[in-house]
Design an enzyme around this catalytic site. Sequence first.
Site, PDB file in Angstrom:
ATOM      1  CG  ASN A 117      -1.767   1.246   1.326  1.00 24.54           C
ATOM      2  OD1 ASN A 117      -1.890   2.005   0.364  1.00 24.54           O
ATOM      3  ND2 ASN A 117      -2.355   1.467   2.484  1.00 24.54           N
TER       4      ASN A 117
ATOM      5  CE  LYS B 169      -0.283   3.321   4.771  1.00 31.40           C
ATOM      6  NZ  LYS B 169      -0.152   3.489   6.238  1.00 31.40           N
TER       7      LYS B 169
ATOM      8  CG  HIS C 262      -5.963   1.645   4.978  1.00 36.93           C
ATOM      9  ND1 HIS C 262      -5.537   2.626   5.844  1.00 36.93           N
ATOM     10  CD2 HIS C 262      -4.933   0.764   4.862  1.00 36.93           C
ATOM     11  CE1 HIS C 262      -4.304   2.351   6.236  1.00 36.93           C
ATOM     12  NE2 HIS C 262      -3.915   1.230   5.665  1.00 36.93           N
TER      13      HIS C 262
ATOM     14  CD  GLU D 241      -3.182   5.502   6.567  1.00 38.35           C
ATOM     15  OE1 GLU D 241      -2.155   5.255   7.221  1.00 38.35           O
ATOM     16  OE2 GLU D 241      -3.217   5.449   5.318  1.00 38.35           O
TER      17      GLU D 241
ATOM     18  CD  GLU E 179      -6.218  -1.350   8.208  1.00 37.78           C
ATOM     19  OE1 GLU E 179      -5.173  -0.955   7.693  1.00 37.78           O
ATOM     20  OE2 GLU E 179      -7.272  -0.687   8.191  1.00 37.78           O
TER      21      GLU E 179
ATOM     22  N   GLY F 252       1.799   2.536  10.877  1.00 34.61           N
ATOM     23  CA  GLY F 252       2.616   3.731  10.784  1.00 34.61           C
ATOM     24  C   GLY F 252       3.170   4.201  12.109  1.00 34.61           C
TER      25      GLY F 252
ATOM     26  CB  SER G 153       4.294  -1.873  11.645  1.00 34.12           C
ATOM     27  OG  SER G 153       3.770  -0.563  11.742  1.00 34.12           O
TER      28      SER G 153
END
Length: 264
Positions: free
Chosen positions: A13, A15, A105, A107, A177, A183, A223
């Site tokens: 990903n 991003k 996701h 985010e 996740e 992150g 991660s």
Amino acid sequence: MKKELRKAIIAGNWKMNKTPVKTKTLIAELIPLVKEVASQNSGSACEVVICVPFTSLATAVEAVYGSSIKVGAQNVHFEASGAFTGEISAPMLKEIGVEYVIIGHSERRQYFGETDETVNKRTKAALTAGLIPIVCVGELLWEREADITEEVVSRQIKLAFAGISSSDAAKVVIAYEPVWAIGTGKTATAEQAQDACKLIRDRLTALYGKSVADSITVQYGGSMNAVNAAELVAKEDVDGGLIGGASLKAEDFTEIIKAASDGQ
């Protein structure tokens, strides 16, 4: 992993990183490295996907042509067309050669109002267009500390798959996740990842039966990196990873691919 039952998938990903020019450069670095790993793992190499920004999708599709690398998008709208300024539909992605799409996701949920309902609608739209959805689920830090991970993830799975047939469910990839490990440099232990991925498979078993649940790829997406990948994918229900920062470095990403290809 259980490669005899389901596909191992490592998806990067990217991003909001890489212009089309930089995308082409990174893919040129990746192709020979991925090919070498595949040649060393005949019959057991994992599927490799790169999920790039919308502006780089066409470039990526052209750049991976002739290789085994697949291209994915990072989001998709749930309508096929219409007055949705700035959005991209599943048929648009399909027509330019995209094969995968990340949905839900953390985010997108945190910053852009994604909900369990829209995750479900986007997943159905992707399936209708012939795309493979990578549906993301996972708990926030306070939810884990409150010991409600099971309730949160179970609800997300049930709502994401609402109204989806068993034949379509078998085409979906799930990425677990833990939001607290995205992150942040923190990673769930291999045991925590296994517990959550098994929970997901148990919920899928309740919805669709064991054979369908056993066929669905469940990735870990918090991660994962070149150092911890082998330990994570060694777990029975961890079938690869959805990789963030490490996917932007060809050598690090390749080490993760190698770990998933070497594993059983």
